[in-house]
Enzyme design. Structure first.
Site, PDB file in Angstrom:
ATOM      1  N   ASN A 112     -43.097  35.582  -3.247  1.00 24.85           N
ATOM      2  CA  ASN A 112     -41.944  36.376  -2.830  1.00 24.85           C
ATOM      3  C   ASN A 112     -41.599  35.994  -1.398  1.00 24.85           C
ATOM      4  O   ASN A 112     -42.490  35.937  -0.540  1.00 24.85           O
ATOM      5  CB  ASN A 112     -42.267  37.871  -2.903  1.00 24.85           C
ATOM      6  N   HIS A 132     -48.308  34.289   0.703  1.00 21.34           N
ATOM      7  CA  HIS A 132     -49.312  34.481  -0.350  1.00 21.34           C
ATOM      8  C   HIS A 132     -48.723  34.103  -1.700  1.00 21.34           C
ATOM      9  O   HIS A 132     -47.528  34.299  -1.947  1.00 21.34           O
ATOM     10  CB  HIS A 132     -49.837  35.917  -0.385  1.00 21.34           C
ATOM     11  N   ASP A 154     -55.322  41.934  -5.753  1.00 29.04           N
ATOM     12  CA  ASP A 154     -54.236  42.759  -5.232  1.00 29.04           C
ATOM     13  C   ASP A 154     -54.618  44.235  -5.359  1.00 29.04           C
ATOM     14  O   ASP A 154     -55.174  44.672  -6.362  1.00 29.04           O
ATOM     15  CB  ASP A 154     -52.947  42.457  -6.018  1.00 29.04           C
ATOM     16  N   GLY A 180     -38.538  40.301  -2.186  1.00 28.70           N
ATOM     17  CA  GLY A 180     -39.528  41.347  -2.434  1.00 28.70           C
ATOM     18  C   GLY A 180     -40.786  41.199  -1.598  1.00 28.70           C
ATOM     19  O   GLY A 180     -41.805  41.831  -1.899  1.00 28.70           O
ATOM     20  N   GLN A 181     -40.734  40.384  -0.543  1.00 29.44           N
ATOM     21  CA  GLN A 181     -41.926  40.199   0.287  1.00 29.44           C
ATOM     22  C   GLN A 181     -42.153  41.435   1.154  1.00 29.44           C
ATOM     23  O   GLN A 181     -41.220  41.934   1.798  1.00 29.44           O
ATOM     24  CB  GLN A 181     -41.773  38.955   1.173  1.00 29.44           C
ATOM     25  N   HIS A 191     -49.047  35.071  -5.587  1.00 24.54           N
ATOM     26  CA  HIS A 191     -49.555  36.026  -6.576  1.00 24.54           C
ATOM     27  C   HIS A 191     -49.940  35.239  -7.832  1.00 24.54           C
ATOM     28  O   HIS A 191     -49.085  34.536  -8.406  1.00 24.54           O
ATOM     29  CB  HIS A 191     -48.472  37.014  -7.002  1.00 24.54           C
TER      30      HIS A 191
END
Ligand code: DGP
Length: 114
Positions: free
Chosen positions: A87, A100, A30, A93-94, A102
C-alpha cells in the site's frame, strides 16, 4: 524519516511475532490479520513508502520481495498461492510509513481489492 512503530519492532522496543529475519529484512505477523496468514515484510533500513524508494535501493527491494516469496515457499503456501501487497500513501491505504509488503495467504483472494 520519522520513527515508526515498525522501527521500534526492529529495535525490539515493542513486541512482535517475528517469523522471518535475515541481515536486511524482518517478517512479523500483522496485528490485525486480514487472512489466516498475514505477515509483514519490512526492510531494516527505513524507507517511508514505495514512492520514497530510489534506484540505489533496488537490491534491497528485490531482497524484500524474495524474502516474502521464500517464506511463502518454506511455509508450503506457494503452490496454492498468496497475495503480496504494498500500500502506497493515502489513497493506497498506507497507515505505517515504513515500507512493508503484506503477505496474505490461507484463503481465496478477491479481485478487485476494495
Ligand atoms: P498499511 O495499512 O499497508 O500501512 O499496513 C499497516 C499494517 O500494520 C496494518 O495491517 C496493521 C499493522 N500494524 C500496525 N501496527 C502494528 C503493530 O504494532 N504490530 C504489528 N504486528 N502490526 C501492526
Amino acid at each position: 524519516m520519522s520513527d515508526t512503530i515498525f522501527a521500534k519492532i526492529i529495535r525490539r522496543e515493542i513486541p512482535a511475532d517475528i517469523v522471518y529475519e535475515d541481515d536486511d529484512v524482518l517478517g512479523f505477523r500483522d496485528l490485525n490479520p486480514q487472512a489466516p496468514v498475514h505477515v509483514l515484510f519490512i526492510p531494516k533500513q527505513p524507507i517511508a513508502s514505495l514512492d520514497a524508494a530510489d534506484a540505489g535501493q533496488a537490491e534491497l527491494l528485490g531482497k524484500l520481495l524474495l524474502a516474502a516469496a521464500a517464506y511463502a515457499r518454506e511455509q508450503g503456501l506457494a503452490e496454492r498461492g498468496y497475495r503480496a501487497v504494498i500500500n502506497c500513501n493515502e489513497d493506497g491505504g498506507q497507515t505505517v510509513y515504513h515500507l512493508h509488503v503484506h503477505l496474505l495467504a490461507g484463503r481465496r483472494m478477491q479481485w478487485p481489492p476494495g
